[in-house]
Write a protein that holds these residues in place. Structure first.
Motif, PDB file in Angstrom:
ATOM      1  N   ARG A  37      -6.006   4.829   4.906  1.00  0.00           N
ATOM      2  CA  ARG A  37      -5.171   6.219   4.439  1.00  0.00           C
ATOM      3  C   ARG A  37      -5.675   6.750   3.321  1.00  0.00           C
ATOM      4  NH1 ARG A  37       0.865   4.397   5.192  1.00  0.00           N
ATOM      5  NH2 ARG A  37      -0.057   2.863   3.894  1.00  0.00           N
ATOM      6  N   PRO A  38      -5.648   7.969   3.107  1.00  0.00           N
ATOM      7  CA  PRO A  38      -5.925   8.599   1.738  1.00  0.00           C
ATOM      8  C   PRO A  38      -4.753   8.504   0.629  1.00  0.00           C
ATOM      9  CG  PRO A  38      -5.421  10.273   3.225  1.00  0.00           C
ATOM     10  CD  PRO A  38      -5.463   8.973   4.041  1.00  0.00           C
ATOM     11  N   ARG A  39      -5.071   8.679  -0.581  1.00  0.00           N
ATOM     12  CA  ARG A  39      -4.115   8.205  -1.334  1.00  0.00           C
ATOM     13  C   ARG A  39      -2.995   9.579  -1.354  1.00  0.00           C
ATOM     14  NH1 ARG A  39      -6.104   8.185  -7.280  1.00  0.00           N
ATOM     15  NH2 ARG A  39      -5.791  10.447  -7.127  1.00  0.00           N
ATOM     16  N   SER A  40      -1.684   9.360  -1.010  1.00  0.00           N
ATOM     17  CA  SER A  40      -0.431  10.237  -0.815  1.00  0.00           C
ATOM     18  C   SER A  40       0.551  10.428  -1.752  1.00  0.00           C
ATOM     19  CB  SER A  40      -0.087  10.109   0.616  1.00  0.00           C
ATOM     20  OG  SER A  40       0.599   8.767   0.758  1.00  0.00           O
ATOM     21  N   PHE A  41       0.385   9.658  -2.864  1.00  0.00           N
ATOM     22  CA  PHE A  41       1.627   9.660  -3.709  1.00  0.00           C
ATOM     23  C   PHE A  41       1.498  10.804  -4.822  1.00  0.00           C
ATOM     24  CE2 PHE A  41      -1.544   6.856  -5.983  1.00  0.00           C
ATOM     25  CZ  PHE A  41      -1.541   7.358  -7.115  1.00  0.00           C
ATOM     26  N   ASP A  42       2.477  11.242  -5.076  1.00  0.00           N
ATOM     27  CA  ASP A  42       2.444  12.130  -6.297  1.00  0.00           C
ATOM     28  C   ASP A  42       2.246  11.344  -7.548  1.00  0.00           C
ATOM     29  OD1 ASP A  42       4.299  13.826  -8.364  1.00  0.00           O
ATOM     30  OD2 ASP A  42       3.541  15.027  -7.128  1.00  0.00           O
ATOM     31  N   GLU A  44       2.316  12.498 -10.778  1.00  0.00           N
ATOM     32  CA  GLU A  44       3.263  12.763 -12.056  1.00  0.00           C
ATOM     33  C   GLU A  44       4.671  12.099 -11.532  1.00  0.00           C
ATOM     34  OE1 GLU A  44       3.907  16.860 -12.652  1.00  0.00           O
ATOM     35  OE2 GLU A  44       1.889  17.155 -13.309  1.00  0.00           O
ATOM     36  N   THR A  45       5.021  11.947 -10.431  1.00  0.00           N
ATOM     37  CA  THR A  45       6.291  11.018 -10.223  1.00  0.00           C
ATOM     38  C   THR A  45       5.951   9.751 -10.420  1.00  0.00           C
ATOM     39  OG1 THR A  45       6.857  12.810  -8.623  1.00  0.00           O
ATOM     40  CG2 THR A  45       7.965  10.603  -8.412  1.00  0.00           C
ATOM     41  N   ALA A  46       5.035   9.132  -9.825  1.00  0.00           N
ATOM     42  CA  ALA A  46       4.570   7.576 -10.075  1.00  0.00           C
ATOM     43  C   ALA A  46       4.631   7.512 -11.665  1.00  0.00           C
ATOM     44  CB  ALA A  46       3.401   7.363  -9.466  1.00  0.00           C
ATOM     45  N   LEU A  47       3.773   8.437 -12.334  1.00  0.00           N
ATOM     46  CA  LEU A  47       3.687   8.237 -13.941  1.00  0.00           C
ATOM     47  C   LEU A  47       5.119   8.159 -14.544  1.00  0.00           C
ATOM     48  CD1 LEU A  47       1.392   7.705 -15.919  1.00  0.00           C
ATOM     49  CD2 LEU A  47       1.365  10.235 -16.269  1.00  0.00           C
ATOM     50  N   GLU A  48       5.930   9.058 -14.239  1.00  0.00           N
ATOM     51  CA  GLU A  48       7.204   8.768 -14.847  1.00  0.00           C
ATOM     52  C   GLU A  48       8.003   7.600 -14.354  1.00  0.00           C
ATOM     53  OE1 GLU A  48      10.691  10.078 -16.833  1.00  0.00           O
ATOM     54  OE2 GLU A  48       8.478  11.012 -16.672  1.00  0.00           O
ATOM     55  N   LYS A  49       7.919   7.283 -13.385  1.00  0.00           N
ATOM     56  CA  LYS A  49       8.505   5.842 -13.009  1.00  0.00           C
ATOM     57  C   LYS A  49       7.824   4.675 -13.497  1.00  0.00           C
ATOM     58  CE  LYS A  49       9.681   7.234  -8.067  1.00  0.00           C
ATOM     59  NZ  LYS A  49       9.282   6.917  -6.666  1.00  0.00           N
ATOM     60  N   THR A  68       3.883  -1.576  -9.521  1.00  0.00           N
ATOM     61  CA  THR A  68       3.500  -1.090  -8.185  1.00  0.00           C
ATOM     62  C   THR A  68       4.935  -0.920  -7.255  1.00  0.00           C
ATOM     63  OG1 THR A  68       3.070  -3.265  -7.161  1.00  0.00           O
ATOM     64  CG2 THR A  68       1.224  -2.173  -7.933  1.00  0.00           C
ATOM     65  N   ARG A  69       5.892  -1.760  -7.585  1.00  0.00           N
ATOM     66  CA  ARG A  69       7.093  -1.774  -6.819  1.00  0.00           C
ATOM     67  C   ARG A  69       7.877  -0.553  -7.228  1.00  0.00           C
ATOM     68  NH1 ARG A  69       9.219  -5.489  -8.993  1.00  0.00           N
ATOM     69  NH2 ARG A  69      10.877  -4.482 -10.373  1.00  0.00           N
ATOM     70  N   VAL A  70       8.025  -0.229  -8.536  1.00  0.00           N
ATOM     71  CA  VAL A  70       8.728   0.831  -8.975  1.00  0.00           C
ATOM     72  C   VAL A  70       8.039   2.335  -8.816  1.00  0.00           C
ATOM     73  CG1 VAL A  70       9.998  -0.510 -10.729  1.00  0.00           C
ATOM     74  CG2 VAL A  70       7.959   0.850 -11.376  1.00  0.00           C
ATOM     75  N   MET A  71       6.614   2.202  -8.508  1.00  0.00           N
ATOM     76  CA  MET A  71       5.919   3.499  -8.436  1.00  0.00           C
ATOM     77  C   MET A  71       5.579   3.685  -7.046  1.00  0.00           C
ATOM     78  SD  MET A  71       3.048   2.540 -11.318  1.00  0.00           S
ATOM     79  CE  MET A  71       2.043   4.170 -11.195  1.00  0.00           C
ATOM     80  N   ASP A  72       5.948   2.662  -6.246  1.00  0.00           N
ATOM     81  CA  ASP A  72       5.905   2.757  -4.704  1.00  0.00           C
ATOM     82  C   ASP A  72       4.475   3.089  -4.292  1.00  0.00           C
ATOM     83  OD1 ASP A  72       6.874   2.410  -1.869  1.00  0.00           O
ATOM     84  OD2 ASP A  72       7.271   4.708  -1.864  1.00  0.00           O
ATOM     85  N   ILE A  73       3.420   2.210  -4.747  1.00  0.00           N
ATOM     86  CA  ILE A  73       2.148   2.150  -4.417  1.00  0.00           C
ATOM     87  C   ILE A  73       1.495   0.982  -4.403  1.00  0.00           C
ATOM     88  CG2 ILE A  73       1.853   4.619  -5.506  1.00  0.00           C
ATOM     89  CD1 ILE A  73       0.612   3.393  -7.908  1.00  0.00           C
ATOM     90  N   GLY A  74       0.418   0.808  -3.843  1.00  0.00           N
ATOM     91  CA  GLY A  74      -0.282  -0.414  -3.710  1.00  0.00           C
ATOM     92  C   GLY A  74      -1.162  -0.584  -5.170  1.00  0.00           C
ATOM     93  N   THR A  75      -1.419  -1.931  -5.290  1.00  0.00           N
ATOM     94  CA  THR A  75      -2.276  -2.164  -6.490  1.00  0.00           C
ATOM     95  C   THR A  75      -3.598  -1.400  -6.480  1.00  0.00           C
ATOM     96  OG1 THR A  75      -1.350  -4.403  -6.430  1.00  0.00           O
ATOM     97  CG2 THR A  75      -3.526  -4.253  -7.733  1.00  0.00           C
ATOM     98  N   PRO A  76      -4.199  -1.395  -5.472  1.00  0.00           N
ATOM     99  CA  PRO A  76      -5.368  -0.733  -5.328  1.00  0.00           C
ATOM    100  C   PRO A  76      -5.559   0.870  -5.981  1.00  0.00           C
ATOM    101  CG  PRO A  76      -5.461  -1.877  -3.440  1.00  0.00           C
ATOM    102  CD  PRO A  76      -4.310  -2.125  -3.937  1.00  0.00           C
ATOM    103  N   LEU A  78      -2.888   2.022  -7.626  1.00  0.00           N
ATOM    104  CA  LEU A  78      -2.768   2.116  -9.314  1.00  0.00           C
ATOM    105  C   LEU A  78      -3.915   2.203 -10.029  1.00  0.00           C
ATOM    106  CD1 LEU A  78       0.128   0.284 -11.024  1.00  0.00           C
ATOM    107  CD2 LEU A  78      -2.135   0.167 -11.721  1.00  0.00           C
ATOM    108  N   TYR A  79      -4.764   1.018  -9.499  1.00  0.00           N
ATOM    109  CA  TYR A  79      -6.156   0.834 -10.416  1.00  0.00           C
ATOM    110  C   TYR A  79      -6.932   2.035 -10.066  1.00  0.00           C
ATOM    111  CZ  TYR A  79      -5.069  -3.802 -11.948  1.00  0.00           C
ATOM    112  OH  TYR A  79      -4.425  -4.875 -12.339  1.00  0.00           O
ATOM    113  N   ALA A  80      -7.083   2.516  -8.850  1.00  0.00           N
ATOM    114  CA  ALA A  80      -7.679   3.681  -8.865  1.00  0.00           C
ATOM    115  C   ALA A  80      -7.348   5.287  -9.271  1.00  0.00           C
ATOM    116  CB  ALA A  80      -7.703   4.139  -7.389  1.00  0.00           C
ATOM    117  N   ALA A  81      -5.872   5.176  -9.457  1.00  0.00           N
ATOM    118  CA  ALA A  81      -5.474   6.419 -10.072  1.00  0.00           C
ATOM    119  C   ALA A  81      -5.470   6.297 -11.738  1.00  0.00           C
ATOM    120  CB  ALA A  81      -4.086   6.737  -9.468  1.00  0.00           C
ATOM    121  N   PHE A  82      -5.010   4.929 -12.128  1.00  0.00           N
ATOM    122  CA  PHE A  82      -4.567   5.081 -13.753  1.00  0.00           C
ATOM    123  C   PHE A  82      -5.614   4.088 -14.517  1.00  0.00           C
ATOM    124  CE2 PHE A  82      -0.683   6.023 -11.076  1.00  0.00           C
ATOM    125  CZ  PHE A  82      -0.411   7.261 -11.902  1.00  0.00           C
ATOM    126  N   GLY A  83      -6.280   3.530 -13.943  1.00  0.00           N
ATOM    127  CA  GLY A  83      -7.285   2.257 -14.446  1.00  0.00           C
ATOM    128  C   GLY A  83      -6.216   0.906 -14.532  1.00  0.00           C
TER     129      GLY A  83
END
Length: 232
Positions: A37-42, A44-49, A68-76, A78-83
């Motif tokens: 699945r393509p990355r679908s999270f927002d 800015e919202t994930a960054l604020e969390k 990853t829990r509070v941002m509601d994303i998977g580890t891959p 997180l690393y792909a979007a933020f390093g």
């Protein structure tokens, strides 16, 4: 062989070059279809969390699994979007500095004197450090608690010292302009301001209310030096 409606067998038509091209194109589409699945999270919202997590628990105590829990994303993702974690934290601190923690820069930029800038900074710190909806105190002060990453710790220290240096610069400008007495120790006065800001942050963390911190800020300004002809 294929059967027609009258059940009479007819020979199959030989495959043409066009047929082969269509079949090949179909295979290529299947092979080239994106997997997963393509990355679908927002973002800015994930960054604020992530910001709120680091602000509440500090850099050291906030794990990648916590993020990853509070941002509601998977580890891959997180690393792909933020390093890595440190890169994410560095971005969080930048976002904090332009949002929740921007009141100091605004005061130094917009107020005409060092005294006015400091008074406004302390007053707005009392508000920002006790606002509901996010952790109390200052992220740049508290995120370094028990931090074993020397680079992260140094980065936060540099930011705190940069604020003190900015106050020293404004105080020095007022001394040069005659707004403050010529014998003022600009560095020491700026350190006093830094101590007040950091102390208010810790007091907010310990439960001090906005009103209590506003009272502290008011007392702090009573020691501000003045000249005989300027209001500062």
């Amino acid at each position: 062989m294929v059967n027609d409606d009258d059940a009479t067998a007819k020979p199959e038509r030989p495959a043409t070059a066009d047929d082969r091209r269509v079949a090949t194109a179909g295979d290529g589409k299947k092979k080239g279809r994106p997997r997963g699945r393509p990355r679908s999270f927002d973002r800015e919202t994930a960054l604020e969390k992530a910001l709120l997590a680091f602000w509440e628990h500090g850099y050291e105590a906030t794990s990648v699994s916590d993020l990853t829990r509070v941002m509601d994303i998977g580890t891959p993702s997180l690393y792909a979007a933020f390093g890595d974690k440190r890169s994410l934290f560095e971005e969080v601190v930048r976002v904090y500095g332009t949002g929740h923690g921007s009141f100091t820069d605004r005061a130094l930029t917009e107020e005409p004197t060092a005294r006015a800038a400091v008074e406004r900074t302390l007053r707005e710190a009392a508000i920002a450090y006790t606002e509901p909806g996010h952790p109390h105190g200052c992220l740049v002060v508290h995120a370094a608690t028990n931090c074993s990453d020397t680079e992260v710790e140094q980065s936060l220290r540099d930011r705190r010292n940069a604020n003190i240096a900015a106050f020293e610069s404004r105080i020095g400008a007022d001394v040069a302009a005659g707004v403050l007495p010529p014998d003022i120790d600009a560095a020491a006065l700026a350190r006093h301001v830094g101590a007040m800001i950091q102390g208010m942050s810790q007091q907010a963390r310990d439960g001090a209310s906005r009103e209590e911190l506003e009272a502290v800020a008011k007392i702090a300004m009573t020691i501000w030096p003045r000249t005989g002809t300027h209001t500062g």
